[in-house]
Scaffold this motif. Sequence first.
Motif, short mmCIF file in Angstrom:
data_model
loop_
_atom_site.label_atom_id
_atom_site.label_comp_id
_atom_site.label_asym_id
_atom_site.label_seq_id
_atom_site.Cartn_x
_atom_site.Cartn_y
_atom_site.Cartn_z
N VAL A 31 0.99 -1.24 -0.06
CA VAL A 31 0.00 0.00 -0.10
C VAL A 31 0.82 1.48 -0.11
CG1 VAL A 31 -1.74 1.33 1.41
CG2 VAL A 31 -1.88 -1.06 1.00
N LYS A 32 2.02 1.24 0.72
CA LYS A 32 2.71 2.30 0.81
C LYS A 32 3.91 2.29 -0.31
CE LYS A 32 1.60 4.56 4.70
NZ LYS A 32 1.16 6.14 4.58
N ALA A 33 4.02 1.33 -1.17
CA ALA A 33 5.08 1.40 -2.30
C ALA A 33 6.31 1.22 -1.61
CB ALA A 33 4.90 2.29 -3.08
N ALA A 34 6.58 0.63 -0.47
CA ALA A 34 7.74 0.35 0.29
C ALA A 34 8.32 -0.84 -0.01
CB ALA A 34 7.49 0.43 1.77
N ALA A 35 9.60 -1.04 0.12
CA ALA A 35 10.38 -2.21 -0.04
C ALA A 35 9.86 -3.38 0.78
CB ALA A 35 11.91 -1.80 0.09
N VAL A 36 9.82 -4.51 0.15
CA VAL A 36 9.32 -5.75 0.78
C VAL A 36 10.31 -6.73 0.42
CG1 VAL A 36 7.34 -7.45 1.03
CG2 VAL A 36 7.03 -5.01 0.23
N MET A 37 10.56 -7.52 1.72
CA MET A 37 11.35 -8.78 1.36
C MET A 37 10.26 -9.85 1.32
SD MET A 37 14.16 -10.05 0.78
CE MET A 37 15.54 -9.14 1.27
N TYR A 38 9.79 -10.16 0.04
CA TYR A 38 9.09 -11.40 -0.12
C TYR A 38 9.59 -12.73 0.18
CZ TYR A 38 5.81 -7.95 -2.44
OH TYR A 38 5.09 -6.78 -2.83
N ARG A 39 8.65 -13.53 0.49
CA ARG A 39 9.13 -15.10 0.82
C ARG A 39 8.31 -15.47 -0.47
NH1 ARG A 39 12.73 -18.72 2.40
NH2 ARG A 39 11.62 -20.68 3.22
N VAL A 40 9.02 -16.02 -1.59
CA VAL A 40 8.38 -16.46 -2.77
C VAL A 40 8.61 -17.90 -2.93
CG1 VAL A 40 8.83 -16.35 -5.29
CG2 VAL A 40 8.73 -14.26 -4.26
N HIS A 41 7.46 -18.41 -3.38
CA HIS A 41 7.20 -19.77 -3.83
C HIS A 41 7.05 -19.95 -5.16
CE1 HIS A 41 6.00 -24.04 -3.41
NE2 HIS A 41 7.14 -24.18 -3.37
N GLU A 42 7.67 -20.32 -5.95
CA GLU A 42 7.14 -20.50 -7.55
C GLU A 42 6.62 -21.82 -7.88
OE1 GLU A 42 10.42 -19.47 -10.18
OE2 GLU A 42 10.57 -17.49 -9.25
N PRO A 43 5.62 -21.87 -8.81
CA PRO A 43 5.18 -23.01 -9.28
C PRO A 43 6.13 -24.02 -9.54
CG PRO A 43 3.89 -21.35 -10.11
CD PRO A 43 5.17 -20.77 -9.62
N PRO A 44 5.88 -25.40 -9.59
CA PRO A 44 6.83 -26.27 -9.98
C PRO A 44 7.14 -25.95 -11.70
CG PRO A 44 5.17 -27.44 -9.14
CD PRO A 44 4.60 -26.08 -9.03
N SER A 45 8.42 -26.56 -11.92
CA SER A 45 8.86 -26.35 -13.46
C SER A 45 8.29 -27.49 -14.08
CB SER A 45 10.26 -26.47 -13.55
OG SER A 45 10.61 -27.83 -13.13
N ARG A 46 8.09 -27.47 -15.49
CA ARG A 46 7.65 -28.43 -16.30
C ARG A 46 8.48 -29.79 -16.25
NH1 ARG A 46 4.12 -29.61 -20.37
NH2 ARG A 46 5.01 -31.04 -21.97
N GLU A 47 9.72 -29.61 -16.02
CA GLU A 47 10.70 -30.80 -16.13
C GLU A 47 10.42 -31.81 -14.73
OE1 GLU A 47 15.56 -31.79 -16.00
OE2 GLU A 47 14.70 -29.81 -15.67
N LYS A 48 10.18 -30.69 -13.56
CA LYS A 48 9.90 -31.63 -12.44
C LYS A 48 8.15 -32.43 -12.65
CE LYS A 48 12.80 -29.36 -9.13
NZ LYS A 48 13.06 -28.94 -7.94
N LEU A 49 7.60 -31.67 -13.06
CA LEU A 49 6.09 -32.15 -13.32
C LEU A 49 6.06 -33.43 -14.43
CD1 LEU A 49 3.88 -28.98 -13.74
CD2 LEU A 49 4.09 -30.47 -11.72
N VAL A 50 7.00 -33.35 -15.36
CA VAL A 50 7.29 -34.51 -16.16
C VAL A 50 7.54 -35.58 -15.30
CG1 VAL A 50 8.36 -35.50 -18.24
CG2 VAL A 50 7.42 -33.27 -18.20
N ALA A 51 8.62 -35.65 -14.32
CA ALA A 51 9.04 -36.52 -13.53
C ALA A 51 7.98 -37.12 -12.64
CB ALA A 51 10.33 -36.24 -12.77
N LEU A 52 7.14 -36.38 -12.00
CA LEU A 52 6.10 -36.67 -11.12
C LEU A 52 5.07 -37.61 -12.09
CD1 LEU A 52 4.79 -36.59 -8.48
CD2 LEU A 52 3.63 -34.35 -9.23
N LYS A 53 4.74 -36.99 -13.24
CA LYS A 53 3.85 -37.69 -14.03
C LYS A 53 4.28 -39.12 -14.30
CE LYS A 53 1.84 -37.74 -18.77
NZ LYS A 53 0.48 -37.71 -18.54
N GLU A 54 5.53 -39.21 -14.68
CA GLU A 54 6.00 -40.78 -14.89
C GLU A 54 5.90 -41.62 -13.63
OE1 GLU A 54 9.88 -39.84 -16.32
OE2 GLU A 54 9.33 -39.34 -18.40
N TYR A 55 6.37 -40.95 -12.59
CA TYR A 55 6.42 -41.53 -11.22
C TYR A 55 4.66 -42.30 -11.04
CZ TYR A 55 5.89 -42.58 -6.02
OH TYR A 55 5.58 -43.33 -5.08
N LEU A 56 3.84 -41.30 -11.13
CA LEU A 56 2.66 -41.58 -10.74
C LEU A 56 2.02 -42.52 -11.95
CD1 LEU A 56 1.02 -37.80 -10.09
CD2 LEU A 56 1.49 -39.75 -8.46
N ALA A 57 2.53 -42.48 -13.01
CA ALA A 57 2.06 -43.56 -14.24
C ALA A 57 2.53 -45.10 -13.51
CB ALA A 57 2.67 -43.13 -15.54
#
Length: 786
Positions: free
Chosen positions: A507-533
């Motif tokens: 709201v104040k446009a001040a500096a924020v040190m965010y805690r970021v967690h990005e979505p999984p990469s496609r490469e890791k999703l492919v590996a998960l898909k193969e495991y689940l298969a």
Amino acid sequence: MSSPLPTQQQILDFIASSDQPAGKREIARAFGIKGQDKIALKALMRDMADKGLLETGPGKSVHKGGGLPKVTVLRVADVDDDGQIFATPERWDSDAPAPRLRVKERGKRRPLGIGQRILARTEEAGKGWIAHPMKILPAASDELIGVVHEEGGKLWLKGLEKSSRRDLPVTDANRASAGDLVQAERSGGGARAGARVTRILGDPFQPKSFSLIAIHKHEIPHVFSGELLEEAGRVAKLDLGEREDLTYLPIVAIDPADARDHDDAIWAEPDGRGGFRAIVAIADVSYYVRPGSQLDREARRRGNSVYFPDQVVPMLPEILSAEICSLKAGKDRAAMACHLEIDAQGKLERWRFSRARVRLAANIAYEDAQAAIDGTSPLPLPGGAGGGAGTSISERESGSGSPTPNPSRKREGDSVELASSPCAMPELERADLVEQTLKPLWACWKLLARARAARGPLDLDLPERRIELDETGRIESVAPRDRLDAHRLVEDFMIAANVAAAKALEVKAAAVMYRVHEPPSREKLVALKEYLASLDMPFAMGQVITPATFNRVIERVPDENILPQVMEQILRSQTQAYYTPKNAGHFGLALGSYAHFTSPIRRYADLLVHRSLVGAYKLGPDTGDTGLTAKEAETMEATGDKISKLERRAMEAERETNDRYIAAYLAEHVGEIVKTRITGVQSFGFFATVEEFGGDGLLLARDLGAEYFRYDETLHALVGEQTRTRYALGDRLELRLIDANPVSGGLRFELPEGKGGGGSSRSKRSDRRDKGKGKRKDRGKKRRRR
């Protein structure tokens, strides 16, 4: 159309010609390899590594086997009569002689001296190597730590790594004998390297030895200078100044029974409209640790506190972390108060922040708060009597470098500290504390939990294990850590405050040190898909991936026996969270804006968020001296990268120390049959976890008998060529524990009948699919949140 895989020679040629460090990503990009073809490239590179054609360097880069990384650390070894400088690799694990590089200097750089360390770009020229210096590095200690053992009538020093390939001959034992844990100095280099013992640390099984190993290996600062301790003593005497007075509220802290530092405390009351007003009070560390001070520089250098079973290496000196900043019952403390208004659906309506004065009504252990709410046990008071402030178990000794006797054992009657000083609020009876404070907190939390369920964050329930030590610091037991509603309650209040902090700064446009967690990469999703298969569980790649996507996978797991392994694979598919001033949301929590605000005693990121709030909202006292500086705001990205790496260092050190404790505990069970679950499969064997205790160990493929077992990467399994017997990820089987090394933390297994034993312990994948066998009994089970 798929691009053809490069040949092994093409890969080696590309690495040799690249002017930058090259890893799998750079190789894939160079040869146009995309999608699932990357899996085949990974297998090819692994095969090259097994043949010794490739070796791994810093930052996941690879280089020619027997060669050097493109960029590495060298030590100046010699200067000839013509002034030519020669250097050798600082680390060289091969049995072959270490290469000698000709240092090619440019410009009028200050002449390098023998023993100096440099970061250099390396180049193979003809039959030799050339080093191009990039920067001069500060001097590093050649100090080693390990265990002395005797072999062939000589003493040797065994290093710390599970994969350590060479023991060093001890050139000067300095009265050390076989079995001693020692510090030593490296002498010589290459094949002639040795170790000179400088200090005998004692028995590797003695208290603090395992954490000392981790502290040394990861170079974790653990000693505060005299000057810094003097500064801490001075700021600890600061007057609290003018603050919002919240001492009339019965605020409580709910923490682990063995907590030493108390960052946070909570309070809530109904608002008369179906919602609640709540306060999350956080230690006001920014008031004491100011920008540019020695304390600030040291806190940034450490990044976070590190927690071991036998001691804590704090980010701040104990007079601050465990005393003045710590929120304790009956003591006036400086706090940053996050005032929350929560509607009837559990959503945050409004928030504000203030610098406040608080006086806690009680410090309560999780187990005791839960028992009081459940009605199974009243809140225990210090010494087992009503009234009077006592020393709770949460006040155990766990400061920097100090012994921690019995750190995990809870003593009856010692887990709650109630306010009782003459200046404190009128003392609450146990029943009043439950009625006036705990029950409103639980009612408010039910709303927050409802909102969380609607948001759909990642819902994993992975077991944690608690290492309990006796009064001497020796291992008493390794037991699963209970996951109570009291834990979830505190967690959800903290998440609400963290969200409020991030949004308030936006709201104040001040500096924020965010805690970021990005979505999984496609490469890791492919590996998960193969495991689940491999489990006959479909996973559509075309869908929009949200945390709820993974929650639905968990709900569809047909067999309770494989549920933990599926959760572990889902966890492995996730990216690693990090700190940054650039917001990318928190995928795991399903939140658009998230920052860490609630633990400034132990995390530098939280301290920066506090400073930014102080500056943005002009929160007194001493706003100008305690707010975020312009320089801090400008360098926020670099700081985020630094403290993210320090966090990963701490996590690795803590994990390795726990491994050592578990190995030490299991050392008394060598030779016994233990129940395990396969947690990783490679071409050379499989890794298994002892289910009761959590220790991880290896069983080599060569020990499976005369039959050849081929590695199937798609199935995550070793498959016998004749019998088609499979050892696959997630399989449960009984194995014999044949070695437990407390120094490295490594375990070794063999089949119950010995090497090449019968198949009675071999788990078949088909066993998992028996007509609904092991169906989950409670799909509504609550799971652990990130």
